[in-house]
Design an enzyme around this catalytic site. Structure first.
Site, PDB file in Angstrom:
ATOM      1  N   SER A   7       0.835  -1.202   0.000  1.00 13.66           N
ATOM      2  CA  SER A   7       0.000   0.000   0.000  1.00 13.66           C
ATOM      3  C   SER A   7       0.867   1.248   0.000  1.00 13.66           C
ATOM      4  CB  SER A   7      -0.912   0.013   1.221  1.00 13.66           C
ATOM      5  OG  SER A   7      -1.601   1.247   1.298  1.00 13.66           O
ATOM      6  N   HIS A  32      -1.038  -1.169  -4.324  1.00 15.44           N
ATOM      7  CA  HIS A  32      -2.350  -0.760  -3.814  1.00 15.44           C
ATOM      8  C   HIS A  32      -2.353   0.748  -3.607  1.00 15.44           C
ATOM      9  CE1 HIS A  32      -6.181  -1.666  -1.772  1.00 15.44           C
ATOM     10  NE2 HIS A  32      -5.843  -0.718  -0.912  1.00 15.44           N
ATOM     11  N   ASP A  34      -4.547   3.929  -2.425  1.00 18.65           N
ATOM     12  CA  ASP A  34      -5.717   4.381  -1.677  1.00 18.65           C
ATOM     13  C   ASP A  34      -6.068   5.811  -2.042  1.00 18.65           C
ATOM     14  OD1 ASP A  34      -6.351   2.140   0.116  1.00 18.65           O
ATOM     15  OD2 ASP A  34      -4.365   2.502   0.941  1.00 18.65           O
ATOM     16  N   MET A  36      -8.569   8.797  -1.300  1.00 18.59           N
ATOM     17  CA  MET A  36      -9.493   9.226  -0.239  1.00 18.59           C
ATOM     18  C   MET A  36      -9.958  10.652  -0.499  1.00 18.59           C
ATOM     19  SD  MET A  36      -7.404   7.919   3.090  1.00 18.59           S
ATOM     20  CE  MET A  36      -6.555   6.349   3.143  1.00 18.59           C
ATOM     21  N   HIS A  65      -7.954   1.622  -4.848  1.00 22.77           N
ATOM     22  CA  HIS A  65      -8.993   1.481  -3.827  1.00 22.77           C
ATOM     23  C   HIS A  65      -9.652   2.836  -3.623  1.00 22.77           C
ATOM     24  CE1 HIS A  65      -9.878   0.429   0.703  1.00 22.77           C
ATOM     25  NE2 HIS A  65     -10.972   0.582  -0.016  1.00 22.77           N
ATOM     26  N   MET A  67     -11.830   5.148  -1.879  1.00 20.56           N
ATOM     27  CA  MET A  67     -12.540   5.479  -0.646  1.00 20.56           C
ATOM     28  C   MET A  67     -13.154   6.862  -0.809  1.00 20.56           C
ATOM     29  SD  MET A  67     -10.122   3.841   2.317  1.00 20.56           S
ATOM     30  CE  MET A  67      -8.541   3.852   1.491  1.00 20.56           C
ATOM     31  N   MET A 136     -12.269  -5.204   4.469  1.00 22.46           N
ATOM     32  CA  MET A 136     -11.514  -4.268   5.294  1.00 22.46           C
ATOM     33  C   MET A 136     -11.387  -4.837   6.701  1.00 22.46           C
ATOM     34  SD  MET A 136     -10.537  -1.707   3.448  1.00 22.46           S
ATOM     35  CE  MET A 136      -9.913  -0.708   4.813  1.00 22.46           C
ATOM     36  N   ASP A 174      -7.328  -5.902   3.704  1.00 20.57           N
ATOM     37  CA  ASP A 174      -6.617  -4.628   3.856  1.00 20.57           C
ATOM     38  C   ASP A 174      -6.807  -4.112   5.271  1.00 20.57           C
ATOM     39  OD1 ASP A 174      -5.513  -2.112   3.687  1.00 20.57           O
ATOM     40  OD2 ASP A 174      -6.866  -1.373   2.135  1.00 20.57           O
TER      41      ASP A 174
END
Length: 220
Positions: A7, A32, A34, A36, A65, A67, A136, A174
Site C-alpha cells: 500500500s 495498492h 488508496d 481518499m 482502492h 474510498m 476491510m 486490507d
C-alpha cells in the site's frame, strides 16, 4: 495464486520511485493505491496526478482502492491515470450494480470493498460480477491501524459463498496485515494481501521478500 499488494499509503513519499521499484524487484505484482476524498473517509490522500506520475515508473498492477463517495464519477479518469483494477466501497455507491458495470465497460477489473461492520451478504446479488472482493480489517481512512479479529470469520464466510458458486473471485484483505497474521488470513480463504507499514517501514525489499516467502509455503 497469492498476491502481495504493497500500500502506497505506507511509503516514504520523498523516495517514492525507489520504494515502488524495491517492492516490484522483490516480487510484489500489485501496487495498492488508496484514493481518499475527505468525505467518505476523514483523510485526503492523493488522486489522478500522483497515479499518472507513478505509472511511468512501475509496471505493477495498479489496484486502485476508491474510498470516495459515488466513485463511478471517476472511472474514466482513473483509467486514463493508469488503473488496472478499481475497487469501490459498497457503502459509497447508491447504485452498486451500475458502478460495477461502469468499471467493466471501461475495460478494467472491478472490485468491491466492505467496511468491517458490513455483512458479506450485501454482495449476494453481485458476487458473479466482480473480480475481487476486499474485506476491510480496519475501519478505512488511516494507515497503521490494528487488525480487527472478527473480520477473519467474514473471510471464511465469503470463501464459502464463492466456493458454493464455483467462483474464482479474489479475496483481498486490507488493514493491519503483517507477517505474523498472514498465515491466518490465507487459511481463512484470502489470497490478496494489502500491507502498508509492514512493507515500507524499514527495508521495503526485505519486507516484501519475507511476505513472498510465507505465501510460497501455501502454493501447491
Amino acid at each position: 495464486m497469492y498476491i502481495l499488494a504493497p500500500s502506497l499509503l505506507g511509503a516514504d513519499f520523498s523516495r517514492l520511485e525507489q520504494q515502488i521499484q524495491a517492492t516490484a524487484e522483490a516480487g510484489a505484482r500489485y501496487l495498492h493505491l488508496d484514493v481518499m476524498d475527505g468525505a467518505f473517509v476523514p483523510s485526503i490522500s492523493f488522486g489522478m496526478p500522483v497515479i499518472t506520475a507513478i505509472r511511468k515508473c512501475s509496471g505493477q498492477v495498479f489496484d486502485v482502492h476508491m474510498m470516495v463517495e459515488e466513485p463511478g464519477r471517476y472511472v474514466q479518469d482513473m483509467k486514463q491515470a493508469g488503473a488496472d483494477l478499481i475497487c469501490v466501497h459498497q457503502e459509497a455507491c447508491t447504485h452498486l450494480d451500475r458502478t460495477i458495470s461502469q468499471i467493466k465497460e471501461a475495460g478494467l477489473k472491478a472490485g468491491v470493498a466492505l467496511n468491517p461492520a458490513t455483512p458479506v451478504s450485501v454482495l449476494d446479488c453481485v458476487l458473479d460480477q466482480v473480480d475481487m472482493i476486499l474485506i476491510m480489517s480496519v475501519n478505512p481512512g488511516f494507515g497503521g491501524q490494528k487488525f480487527i479479529p472478527y473480520t477473519v470469520e467474514k473471510i471464511r464466510e465469503l470463501r464459502r459463498k464463492l466456493d458454493e458458486r464455483n467462483l474464482k473471485t479474489d479475496i483481498q484483505v486490507d488493514g493491519g496485515v503483517t507477517q505474523d497474521n498472514i498465515r491466518l488470513l490465507i487459511e481463512a480463504g484470502a489470497n490478496v494481501f494489502v500491507a502498508g507499514s509492514a512493507v515500507f517501514k524499514g527495508d521495503a525489499a526485505a519486507n516484501t521478500r519475507a511476505f513472498m516467502e510465507i505465501m510460497k509455503e501455501y502454493e501447491a
